[in-house]
Design an enzyme around this catalytic site. Sequence first.
Site, mmCIF file in Angstrom:
data_model
loop_
_atom_site.group_PDB
_atom_site.id
_atom_site.type_symbol
_atom_site.label_atom_id
_atom_site.label_comp_id
_atom_site.label_asym_id
_atom_site.label_seq_id
_atom_site.Cartn_x
_atom_site.Cartn_y
_atom_site.Cartn_z
ATOM 1 N N HIS A 107 0.846 -1.192 0.000
ATOM 2 C CA HIS A 107 0.000 0.000 0.000
ATOM 3 C C HIS A 107 0.885 1.247 0.000
ATOM 4 O O HIS A 107 2.087 1.164 0.239
ATOM 5 C CB HIS A 107 -0.902 0.022 1.247
ATOM 6 C CG HIS A 107 -0.126 0.192 2.511
ATOM 7 N ND1 HIS A 107 0.493 -0.874 3.145
ATOM 8 C CD2 HIS A 107 0.194 1.294 3.232
ATOM 9 C CE1 HIS A 107 1.131 -0.426 4.211
ATOM 10 N NE2 HIS A 107 0.983 0.891 4.288
ATOM 11 N N HIS B 260 6.001 6.468 -1.398
ATOM 12 C CA HIS B 260 6.716 5.239 -1.742
ATOM 13 C C HIS B 260 5.901 4.025 -1.330
ATOM 14 O O HIS B 260 5.040 4.100 -0.464
ATOM 15 C CB HIS B 260 8.092 5.199 -1.065
ATOM 16 C CG HIS B 260 8.001 5.077 0.421
ATOM 17 N ND1 HIS B 260 7.717 6.158 1.235
ATOM 18 C CD2 HIS B 260 8.110 3.995 1.244
ATOM 19 C CE1 HIS B 260 7.673 5.751 2.494
ATOM 20 N NE2 HIS B 260 7.899 4.446 2.527
#
Length: 173
Positions: free
Chosen positions: A39, A121
């Site tokens: 995620h 990220h």
Amino acid sequence: MRLFLALTPPPELRTRFGELADLAQARCGGRRIPDANLHLTLAFLGEVSPTRLDSLAHRVRQLKVQADSWTLDEWGCFRSPRIVWIGGARPDPALQRLHSTLWQELAALGFEGGPSRYIPHLTLLRRAERLDTPKLPAFRIDWPYCQVELVHSVTGPGGSRYTTLARSRAVKG
């Protein structure tokens, strides 16, 4: 309750990200993040009292998230925690705005601690043995998104397990 707000990739992208995680692990070693846990964290809230959950979940359900897309095309690492990740080579203004908007909403609910710098990220490895990301293959993946999720993280002997507690509304076009 340990909570965070995130973008969750659809299954086909999770599979592709998992393939990249396999490549990274073969090159760098370390603990691979399971596909189900991949995620993009937008806001980490940490431990939150269950008494605050209803108002937080309600606020997340009321959020309207504009449909957009994030291009991932770069390997990266955080040296101190030895994390290998993928992200975008160029800043993404829409993602930065979403992050900022979420922290404004959270501040209105009394949450503090928004980071002074946000590096979008997707963590692939933890405790990497080598941070040899320049030798990993080039890639480009477009991740369309339109919804933020409020996620509960429970850590156990087998690792972390994530449960979505609330989703924002999507705004198309």
